[in-house]
Scaffold this active site. Structure first.
Site, mmCIF file in Angstrom:
data_model
loop_
_atom_site.group_PDB
_atom_site.id
_atom_site.type_symbol
_atom_site.label_atom_id
_atom_site.label_comp_id
_atom_site.label_asym_id
_atom_site.label_seq_id
_atom_site.Cartn_x
_atom_site.Cartn_y
_atom_site.Cartn_z
ATOM 1 N N GLY A 36 12.449 31.329 -15.866
ATOM 2 C CA GLY A 36 12.039 30.065 -16.477
ATOM 3 C C GLY A 36 12.786 29.727 -17.758
ATOM 4 O O GLY A 36 12.402 28.824 -18.483
ATOM 5 N N ASN A 40 8.144 30.457 -5.426
ATOM 6 C CA ASN A 40 6.945 30.869 -6.160
ATOM 7 C C ASN A 40 6.514 29.666 -6.996
ATOM 8 O O ASN A 40 7.104 29.385 -8.031
ATOM 9 C CB ASN A 40 7.290 32.064 -7.056
ATOM 10 C CG ASN A 40 6.151 32.433 -7.988
ATOM 11 O OD1 ASN A 40 5.026 31.951 -7.838
ATOM 12 N ND2 ASN A 40 6.447 33.285 -8.960
ATOM 13 N N TRP A 41 5.502 28.967 -6.512
ATOM 14 C CA TRP A 41 5.124 27.716 -7.186
ATOM 15 C C TRP A 41 4.338 27.962 -8.471
ATOM 16 O O TRP A 41 4.082 27.039 -9.220
ATOM 17 C CB TRP A 41 4.294 26.843 -6.236
ATOM 18 C CG TRP A 41 5.047 26.315 -5.067
ATOM 19 C CD1 TRP A 41 6.366 26.507 -4.773
ATOM 20 C CD2 TRP A 41 4.525 25.477 -4.018
ATOM 21 N NE1 TRP A 41 6.699 25.859 -3.615
ATOM 22 C CE2 TRP A 41 5.590 25.215 -3.130
ATOM 23 C CE3 TRP A 41 3.270 24.935 -3.742
ATOM 24 C CZ2 TRP A 41 5.429 24.423 -1.982
ATOM 25 C CZ3 TRP A 41 3.113 24.152 -2.607
ATOM 26 C CH2 TRP A 41 4.176 23.897 -1.741
ATOM 27 N N LYS A 42 3.911 29.187 -8.677
ATOM 28 C CA LYS A 42 3.097 29.506 -9.860
ATOM 29 C C LYS A 42 1.906 28.554 -9.929
ATOM 30 O O LYS A 42 1.402 28.130 -8.902
ATOM 31 C CB LYS A 42 3.967 29.480 -11.128
ATOM 32 C CG LYS A 42 5.239 30.327 -10.944
ATOM 33 C CD LYS A 42 5.996 30.580 -12.202
ATOM 34 C CE LYS A 42 7.225 31.421 -11.888
ATOM 35 N NZ LYS A 42 7.999 31.793 -13.070
ATOM 36 N N GLU A 86 4.735 37.798 -14.810
ATOM 37 C CA GLU A 86 3.658 37.052 -15.489
ATOM 38 C C GLU A 86 2.304 37.734 -15.273
ATOM 39 O O GLU A 86 1.444 37.723 -16.145
ATOM 40 C CB GLU A 86 3.658 35.594 -15.007
ATOM 41 C CG GLU A 86 4.840 34.837 -15.611
ATOM 42 C CD GLU A 86 5.424 33.747 -14.737
ATOM 43 O OE1 GLU A 86 4.739 33.266 -13.816
ATOM 44 O OE2 GLU A 86 6.599 33.385 -14.976
ATOM 45 N N HIS A 98 4.407 40.285 -10.139
ATOM 46 C CA HIS A 98 5.246 39.336 -10.872
ATOM 47 C C HIS A 98 5.112 39.618 -12.372
ATOM 48 O O HIS A 98 4.039 39.993 -12.839
ATOM 49 C CB HIS A 98 4.824 37.898 -10.560
ATOM 50 C CG HIS A 98 5.800 36.905 -11.107
ATOM 51 N ND1 HIS A 98 5.783 36.518 -12.425
ATOM 52 C CD2 HIS A 98 6.848 36.269 -10.527
ATOM 53 C CE1 HIS A 98 6.786 35.670 -12.630
ATOM 54 N NE2 HIS A 98 7.446 35.504 -11.499
ATOM 55 N N GLU A 109 13.726 40.635 -10.831
ATOM 56 C CA GLU A 109 13.584 39.465 -11.688
ATOM 57 C C GLU A 109 13.647 39.887 -13.150
ATOM 58 O O GLU A 109 12.637 40.300 -13.730
ATOM 59 C CB GLU A 109 12.243 38.763 -11.440
ATOM 60 C CG GLU A 109 12.068 38.255 -10.023
ATOM 61 C CD GLU A 109 11.092 37.081 -9.974
ATOM 62 O OE1 GLU A 109 11.471 36.046 -9.415
ATOM 63 O OE2 GLU A 109 9.980 37.195 -10.502
ATOM 64 N N SER A 154 15.746 31.821 -12.816
ATOM 65 C CA SER A 154 16.583 30.627 -12.995
ATOM 66 C C SER A 154 17.649 30.466 -11.906
ATOM 67 O O SER A 154 18.773 30.047 -12.188
ATOM 68 C CB SER A 154 17.204 30.598 -14.393
ATOM 69 O OG SER A 154 16.189 30.610 -15.382
ATOM 70 N N GLY A 164 11.345 30.070 -8.813
ATOM 71 C CA GLY A 164 10.229 29.434 -9.504
ATOM 72 C C GLY A 164 10.479 27.943 -9.656
ATOM 73 O O GLY A 164 10.277 27.163 -8.726
ATOM 74 N N GLY A 165 10.964 27.551 -10.820
ATOM 75 C CA GLY A 165 11.138 26.128 -11.146
ATOM 76 C C GLY A 165 11.824 25.303 -10.061
ATOM 77 O O GLY A 165 11.354 24.218 -9.699
#
Ligand code: PGA
Length: 250
Positions: free
Chosen positions: A173, A9-11, A97, A95, A167, A212, A233-234
């Site tokens: 993150g 998930n590159w956001k 966010e 998600h 999640e 994470s 993500g990251g």
């Protein structure tokens, strides 16, 4: 045996140049990964370039969100059919966010899931509790409520070709990963809740962990019986790290 899935998930990250470099790096290392499905979810505007670079590879791609509408006066929205036009196989829905910054309700998220599925996309339904909710001991209630919104709207069968991602919001993150045991407990709870409606669907549905996840903790997490991969993500923004997680899933 459920085949693991690792989805990046590159956001809202990247540039055309960095996207090209990242996809190039992932493609170069992906041949080793034969026993897991792999996908990336770039920002919408980079999806055409992603399609161009990944076409014919084993790596899938998808969106990070979609509209429940099929077309019309919905400024800023993207329809499922548009994702289809650019070869997407997956789309993330709900998600945390989106739930937090765009006030997406459980019901809206369920509708997005159904819209994606109706268009032939594989929706990845994100669920998970905040730190406050975990500390208040209501993790299971929260996850059940998020999951039930979908089951009530679309039926348990909607999970046959879908994916769930657990999640915990406090792990996203933050560098604070859930322990494999903490994650496994919630994954088992989710699978059990699906099993109460259909044992067969529960047995087949892939439940990813997200929050994470990194190459050095992926193996232990994905090694748990109810953890079928990761939503990353990251660590999905660096080819080496993402491939490290794919290798762990493999
Ligand atoms: P993270 O994000 O891996 O950076 O914690 C996961 C996600 O939000 O999907």
């Amino acid at each position: 045996m459920r085949r693991p899935l690792v989805a990046g998930n590159w956001k809202m990250n990247g540039s055309l140049e960095s996207v090209r470099n990242l996809l190039d790096g992932i493609k170069r290392g992906i041949d080793e990964v034969k026993n897991a499905d792999v996908a990336v979810c770039p920002p919408f505007v980079f999806i055409p370039e992603t399609e161009k670079l990944l076409a014919g590879s084993v790596i899938g791609w998808g969106g990070q969100d979609l509209s429940i509408e099929s077309s019309g006066a919905y400024t800023g929205e993207v329809a499922a059919s548009m994702l289809n036009d650019f070869g997407c196989q997956y789309v993330i829905v709900g998600h945390s966010e989106r739930r937090t910054y765009h006030a997406e309700s459980d019901e809206l998220v369920a509708k997005k899931y159904a819209a994606a599925q109706a268009a032939g996309l594989v929706p990845i339904l994100c669920v998970g509790e905040t730190l406050e909710e975990r500390e208040a001991g209501v993790t299971e209630q929260v996850v059940a409520r998020q999951l039930d919104a979908l089951i009530n709207l679309a039926g348990v069968e909607s999970l046959t070709d879908g994916v769930i991602a657990y999640e915990p919001v406090w792990a996203i993150g933050t560098g604070k990963t859930a322990t494999p045991e903490q994650a496994q407990d919630v994954h088992a709870f989710i699978r059990g809740r699906v099993a109460a409606k259909s044992a067969e669907v529960a047995d087949g549905v892939r439940i990813l962990y997200g929050g994470s996840m990194k190459p050095d903790n992926a193996k232990e997490l994905i090694g748990k019986p109810d953890i079928d991969g990761g939503l990353i993500g990251g660590a999905s923004l660096k080819a080496e790290d993402f491939l490290g997680i794919c290798t762990a899933a493999n």
